[in-house]
Motif scaffolding. Structure first.
Motif, PDB file in Angstrom:
ATOM      1  N   ALA A 114      26.073  45.403  13.634  1.00 56.94           N
ATOM      2  CA  ALA A 114      25.509  46.165  12.522  1.00 56.94           C
ATOM      3  C   ALA A 114      26.616  46.730  11.636  1.00 56.94           C
ATOM      4  N   ARG A 115      27.713  47.184  12.243  1.00 57.01           N
ATOM      5  CA  ARG A 115      28.826  47.730  11.465  1.00 57.01           C
ATOM      6  C   ARG A 115      29.515  46.645  10.644  1.00 57.01           C
ATOM      7  N   VAL A 116      29.642  45.452  11.227  1.00 56.82           N
ATOM      8  CA  VAL A 116      30.238  44.333  10.485  1.00 56.82           C
ATOM      9  C   VAL A 116      29.371  44.001   9.276  1.00 56.82           C
ATOM     10  N   ARG A 117      28.068  43.930   9.495  1.00 57.83           N
ATOM     11  CA  ARG A 117      27.142  43.614   8.409  1.00 57.83           C
ATOM     12  C   ARG A 117      27.241  44.673   7.300  1.00 57.83           C
ATOM     13  N   ALA A 118      27.263  45.943   7.688  1.00 54.41           N
ATOM     14  CA  ALA A 118      27.327  47.029   6.700  1.00 54.41           C
ATOM     15  C   ALA A 118      28.652  47.025   5.955  1.00 54.41           C
ATOM     16  N   ALA A 119      29.747  46.775   6.672  1.00 55.02           N
ATOM     17  CA  ALA A 119      31.061  46.769   6.038  1.00 55.02           C
ATOM     18  C   ALA A 119      31.177  45.624   5.035  1.00 55.02           C
ATOM     19  N   HIS A 120      30.609  44.472   5.388  1.00 57.09           N
ATOM     20  CA  HIS A 120      30.635  43.346   4.460  1.00 57.09           C
ATOM     21  C   HIS A 120      29.769  43.630   3.242  1.00 57.09           C
ATOM     22  N   HIS A 121      28.630  44.240   3.444  1.00 54.89           N
ATOM     23  CA  HIS A 121      27.740  44.586   2.329  1.00 54.89           C
ATOM     24  C   HIS A 121      28.454  45.530   1.358  1.00 54.89           C
ATOM     25  N   ARG A 122      29.149  46.545   1.892  1.00 59.60           N
ATOM     26  CA  ARG A 122      29.877  47.488   1.034  1.00 59.60           C
ATOM     27  C   ARG A 122      30.996  46.770   0.276  1.00 59.60           C
ATOM     28  N   LEU A 123      31.687  45.853   0.947  1.00 61.49           N
ATOM     29  CA  LEU A 123      32.764  45.114   0.298  1.00 61.49           C
ATOM     30  C   LEU A 123      32.233  44.291  -0.868  1.00 61.49           C
ATOM     31  N   VAL A 124      31.128  43.605  -0.645  1.00 59.58           N
ATOM     32  CA  VAL A 124      30.540  42.761  -1.690  1.00 59.58           C
ATOM     33  C   VAL A 124      30.066  43.598  -2.870  1.00 59.58           C
ATOM     34  N   ARG A 125      29.558  44.793  -2.586  1.00 61.80           N
ATOM     35  CA  ARG A 125      28.976  45.640  -3.623  1.00 61.80           C
ATOM     36  C   ARG A 125      30.001  46.515  -4.352  1.00 61.80           C
ATOM     37  N   THR A 126      31.238  46.507  -3.914  1.00 66.25           N
ATOM     38  CA  THR A 126      32.274  47.340  -4.542  1.00 66.25           C
ATOM     39  C   THR A 126      33.052  46.509  -5.554  1.00 66.25           C
ATOM     40  N   PRO A 127      33.090  46.941  -6.836  1.00 64.01           N
ATOM     41  CA  PRO A 127      33.843  46.174  -7.849  1.00 64.01           C
ATOM     42  C   PRO A 127      35.317  46.083  -7.476  1.00 64.01           C
ATOM     43  N   ALA A 128      35.856  44.884  -7.546  1.00 65.01           N
ATOM     44  CA  ALA A 128      37.263  44.693  -7.185  1.00 65.01           C
ATOM     45  C   ALA A 128      38.204  45.096  -8.316  1.00 65.01           C
ATOM     46  N   PHE A 129      37.796  44.849  -9.540  1.00 60.88           N
ATOM     47  CA  PHE A 129      38.682  45.121 -10.674  1.00 60.88           C
ATOM     48  C   PHE A 129      37.957  45.962 -11.725  1.00 60.88           C
ATOM     49  N   VAL A 130      38.634  47.011 -12.171  1.00 60.69           N
ATOM     50  CA  VAL A 130      38.147  47.877 -13.243  1.00 60.69           C
ATOM     51  C   VAL A 130      39.296  48.022 -14.235  1.00 60.69           C
ATOM     52  N   PRO A 131      39.138  47.585 -15.484  1.00 57.13           N
ATOM     53  CA  PRO A 131      40.246  47.568 -16.442  1.00 57.13           C
ATOM     54  C   PRO A 131      41.038  48.873 -16.531  1.00 57.13           C
ATOM     55  N   LYS A 132      40.367  49.998 -16.541  1.00 57.21           N
ATOM     56  CA  LYS A 132      41.072  51.269 -16.724  1.00 57.21           C
ATOM     57  C   LYS A 132      41.894  51.670 -15.502  1.00 57.21           C
ATOM     58  N   GLU A 133      41.726  50.983 -14.379  1.00 60.34           N
ATOM     59  CA  GLU A 133      42.466  51.330 -13.167  1.00 60.34           C
ATOM     60  C   GLU A 133      43.688  50.447 -12.936  1.00 60.34           C
ATOM     61  N   GLY A 134      44.072  49.675 -13.955  1.00 61.64           N
ATOM     62  CA  GLY A 134      45.276  48.857 -13.826  1.00 61.64           C
ATOM     63  C   GLY A 134      44.963  47.405 -13.548  1.00 61.64           C
ATOM     64  N   GLU A 135      46.038  46.610 -13.417  1.00 62.26           N
ATOM     65  CA  GLU A 135      45.864  45.165 -13.294  1.00 62.26           C
ATOM     66  C   GLU A 135      45.515  44.725 -11.878  1.00 62.26           C
ATOM     67  N   HIS A 136      45.718  45.606 -10.893  1.00 59.62           N
ATOM     68  CA  HIS A 136      45.417  45.251  -9.511  1.00 59.62           C
ATOM     69  C   HIS A 136      44.036  45.763  -9.129  1.00 59.62           C
ATOM     70  N   TYR A 137      43.547  45.325  -7.967  1.00 56.96           N
ATOM     71  CA  TYR A 137      42.208  45.728  -7.565  1.00 56.96           C
ATOM     72  C   TYR A 137      42.140  47.235  -7.300  1.00 56.96           C
ATOM     73  N   THR A 138      40.915  47.753  -7.347  1.00 56.14           N
ATOM     74  CA  THR A 138      40.709  49.195  -7.288  1.00 56.14           C
ATOM     75  C   THR A 138      40.962  49.760  -5.896  1.00 56.14           C
ATOM     76  N   ASP A 139      41.227  51.072  -5.858  1.00 56.60           N
ATOM     77  CA  ASP A 139      41.421  51.740  -4.575  1.00 56.60           C
ATOM     78  C   ASP A 139      40.140  51.696  -3.743  1.00 56.60           C
ATOM     79  N   ALA A 140      38.994  51.792  -4.416  1.00 60.19           N
ATOM     80  CA  ALA A 140      37.712  51.760  -3.693  1.00 60.19           C
ATOM     81  C   ALA A 140      37.515  50.403  -3.022  1.00 60.19           C
ATOM     82  N   TRP A 141      37.845  49.326  -3.739  1.00 57.81           N
ATOM     83  CA  TRP A 141      37.720  47.998  -3.149  1.00 57.81           C
ATOM     84  C   TRP A 141      38.742  47.805  -2.031  1.00 57.81           C
ATOM     85  N   ALA A 142      39.948  48.329  -2.230  1.00 52.54           N
ATOM     86  CA  ALA A 142      40.986  48.217  -1.202  1.00 52.54           C
ATOM     87  C   ALA A 142      40.527  48.856   0.103  1.00 52.54           C
TER      88      ALA A 142
END
Length: 233
Positions: A114-142
């Motif tokens: 269940a934890r694996v499923r939830a962690a994957h769901h959160r990863l998929v639903r978290t934006p990886a890139f947000v222009p205002k946060e720089g050229e690398h992926y976001t801290d939230a996605w990290a």
């Protein structure tokens, strides 16, 4: 007669050093500094409005965490993307993590699933890139990325092995950001979905193979193409 203990650094200096460290760490992680860029203590001290001693203390801390190099002439710089350390860390992860993943698949219970499923769901639903946060992926996605990979391994039930994962993950965070930037067409979503599916299907052989390929692709993106052939998966 015993010597007097060394007095701790003044609280004000510690606070300033922490502020400079946090500023530089964030700037390096965001990509404000390119691989190999010089980190000149005098310039940084002037920019931050602090003393040279405070700035050097923050830089030494970054060196200890692998986010900066101390140069022979006592200067500092952001590590190179082709530095050998990234390949050594990747090799260590490819050696250790597939073994731990196999243990996790063998030992993990329904709560782990269940934890694996939830962690994957959160990863998929978290934006990886947000222009205002720089050229690398976001801290939230990290963070969602870290939690997913760690959760996959937590079923092993071995805290010593999980602590090893934590150390290697922290040591390779900068490398991951650079690798993602150098290989923007990589389908990380598909790779993570295959990892989740194989783990929850209790297919240890497939899961381990997918994980090895996943780690290899990251390391391959950091090989200097001008000096070495591309690493194969």
């Amino acid at each position: 007669m015993t010597g007097m203990p060394h007095a701790p650094a003044p609280p004000g200096k510690q606070m300033l050093s922490e502020q400079v460290y946090a500023h530089l760490q964030g700037a390096i992680m965001r990509g404000d500094y390119a691989p190999g860029d010089a980190l000149k203590p005098q310039d940084l001290a002037r920019e931050q409005g602090v003393s040279l001693a405070v700035t050097r203390e923050a830089l030494v801390r970054l060196v200890g965490e692998g986010l900066a190099d101390r140069l022979p002439n006592r200067g500092f710089a952001v590590p190179s993307f082709s530095d050998r350390r990234w390949q050594e860390i990747a090799e260590a992860r490819r050696t250790i993590e597939p073994v731990v993943l196999r243990m996790s698949i063998e030992r993990g219970d329904v709560d782990w699933e269940a934890r694996v499923r939830a962690a994957h769901h959160r990863l998929v639903r978290t934006p990886a890139f947000v222009p205002k946060e720089g050229e690398h992926y976001t801290d939230a996605w990290a963070e969602a990325h870290r939690v997913f990979h760690r959760t996959l391994l937590e079923g092993c039930g071995n805290h010593a092995l999980l602590e090893t994962f934590d150390r290697l993950w922290t040591a390779s965070e900068l490398a991951r950001r650079w690798a993602a930037h150098r290989n923007p067409d990589r389908d990380g979503v598909k790779e993570h979905r295959r990892l989740e599916e194989a783990a929850l299907d209790r297919d240890a052989d497939t899961a381990a193979a997918v994980l090895v390929q996943h780690l290899t692709l990251t390391a391959a993106a950091l090989i200097d193409d001008s000096r070495q052939p591309a690493q194969q998966g």
